[in-house]
Design an enzyme around this catalytic site. Structure first.
Site, PDB file in Angstrom:
ATOM      1  N   HIS A  67       0.879  -1.179   0.000  1.00  0.00           N
ATOM      2  CA  HIS A  67       0.000   0.000   0.000  1.00  0.00           C
ATOM      3  C   HIS A  67       0.914   1.227   0.000  1.00  0.00           C
ATOM      4  CE1 HIS A  67      -3.041  -2.866   1.960  1.00  0.00           C
ATOM      5  NE2 HIS A  67      -3.343  -2.717   0.689  1.00  0.00           N
ATOM      6  N   GLU A  70       1.813   3.729   3.028  1.00  0.00           N
ATOM      7  CA  GLU A  70       2.174   3.205   4.351  1.00  0.00           C
ATOM      8  C   GLU A  70       3.677   3.358   4.530  1.00  0.00           C
ATOM      9  OE1 GLU A  70      -1.735   0.334   4.440  1.00  0.00           O
ATOM     10  OE2 GLU A  70       0.231  -0.604   4.571  1.00  0.00           O
ATOM     11  N   HIS A 168       3.270  -3.330   6.897  1.00  0.00           N
ATOM     12  CA  HIS A 168       2.204  -2.351   6.629  1.00  0.00           C
ATOM     13  C   HIS A 168       2.032  -1.406   7.809  1.00  0.00           C
ATOM     14  CE1 HIS A 168       0.066  -4.376   3.162  1.00  0.00           C
ATOM     15  NE2 HIS A 168       0.935  -5.287   3.526  1.00  0.00           N
ATOM     16  N   GLU A 232       1.368  -5.212  10.820  1.00  0.00           N
ATOM     17  CA  GLU A 232       0.876  -3.830  10.893  1.00  0.00           C
ATOM     18  C   GLU A 232       1.644  -3.129  12.005  1.00  0.00           C
ATOM     19  OE1 GLU A 232      -1.487  -2.558   8.900  1.00  0.00           O
ATOM     20  OE2 GLU A 232      -2.431  -4.330   8.013  1.00  0.00           O
TER      21      GLU A 232
HETATM   22 ZN   LIG Z   1      -1.403  -1.961   4.196  1.00  0.00          ZN
END
Ligand SMILES: [Zn+2]
Length: 353
Positions: A67, A70, A168, A232
């Protein structure tokens, strides 16, 4: 750019990330050696492979920017690559670093047209096929990961250990700032050593999946037998606005992972972790889908049983189980897509190796 000039610049400044951003659509392959004998191969924009002179048993893939907005993991990986190229960090294991979506990084957006992390395990070629940049990139990333793992012959005498950590940051805040998604293992045991590594990264909340997924980490786990995770690391911030102190442990553990025989970890103790499994996925069925909690509610927030969470036309979704918590709520997804996951606390004690 002539290869010798490119090589000279990379050795001097190590700025492979900048080279990636200035060439988001592709980069000609190049190969050169560092002073210590490490071989460096650029396979494409955002794709760089390091092979130490002395092979170990580990094959490590680090990915970031699947992404594009990020940024913290991208900054951590860019620095790690730079330090390897300039000799500040000594490489111990084969390493492939992937900057997932350079075009979206340049745009400062999560994606250009489609969520890259829903396109793996062949999903890039389903339906309309390879019709956009993200679909093509997903296929290319799969091919690079396959090539990386398969370049070294696996023998029975010397098995190789494969890893993929897809880094992420989340869109919303989280009750547990950092958490990892452990892809579905098809009932193979979860790995103690991996929980220990996650803890070294300051990640002690883990969501254990029970079904296949179209994510990068499930792809590496299922197709290549890698120990793979979506990690994350906190909340999305623009480039340069991350408080890197908050990522200090993850940064240090990742640097240790690539440069030392083993990462310093503490013995696995389930009590130190918050473990969740998926209880149900709530899919958006109509344009009227609506969440009944505030936009800034954090991931892993739990409500009392009976609380109204969402409505979708005539359908009501209420908390069904004690401890049931929300994760990844997003009312803006397309109809038919997952709008929210509901998770419940669980244990790994019955199936861990
Ligand atoms: Zn992500």
């Amino acid at each position: 750019m002539a290869q010798s000039l490119l090589q000279e610049q990379l050795l001097q400044h190590g700025d492979f990330f900048k080279l990636t951003l200035t060439n988001p659509d592709g980069l000609a392959p190049a190969q050169f050696n560092l002073a210590d004998g490490t071989s460096v191969a650029i396979w494409d924009t955002g794709v760089i492979c390091f092979t130490p002179a002395q092979l170990s048993q580990k094959d490590i893939v680090l990915s970031c920017g699947v992404h594009g907005n990020e940024t913290a993991p991208i900054e951590i990986c860019a620095e790690l690559v730079k330090d390897l190229l300039t000799g500040q960090l000594q490489l111990k294991h084969r390493l492939l670093v992937l900057f997932g979506n350079p075009a979206a990084m340049n745009a400062g957006t999560r994606e250009i047209t489609e969520n890259l992390n829903r396109l793996f395990s062949g999903h890039h070629s389903l339906g309309a096929g390879l019709i956009n940049a993200e679909r093509k990139r997903a296929k290319a990333l799969e091919d690079y990961v396959s090539r990386f793992y398969q370049e070294v012959r696996v023998t029975n005498l010397v098995p190789r250990n494969r890893y993929l950590y897809d880094l992420h940051t989340a869109i919303r805040g989280s009750r547990f700032e950092k958490f990892a998604v452990y892809p579905f293992l098809h009932n193979k045991p979860w790995q103690k050593a991996e929980f220990e590594f996650l803890q070294a990264c300051d990640v002690t909340t883990v969501l254990l999946m029970q079904t296949p997924a179209s994510t990068f980490s499930y792809y590496a786990s299922n197709s290549h037998g890698a120990d793979a995770f979506t990690i994350e690391l906190g909340k999305v911030q623009p480039f340069g606005q991350n408080d890197m102190q908050r990522f200090a442990k993850a940064r240090a553990a990742l640097r240790q992972l690539v440069s030392e025989a083993a990462v310093s970890t503490v013995h696995f103790d389930e009590q130190q972790f918050q473990l969740y499994q998926v209880y149900r996925a709530i899919n958006k069925q109509t344009q009227e889908f609506k969440l009944h909690f505030a936009d800034d509610v954090e991931n892993f927030t739990a409500y009392p049983q009976g609380t109204l969470l969402a409505t979708d036309g005539d359908i009501e979704y209420r908390v069904e189980r004690e401890g049931e918590a929300i994760i990844f709520p997003n009312a803006k997804v397309a109809i038919g897509q997952r709008a929210m996951l509901m998770v419940v606390p669980t244990t790994v004690a019955h199936n861990i190796a």
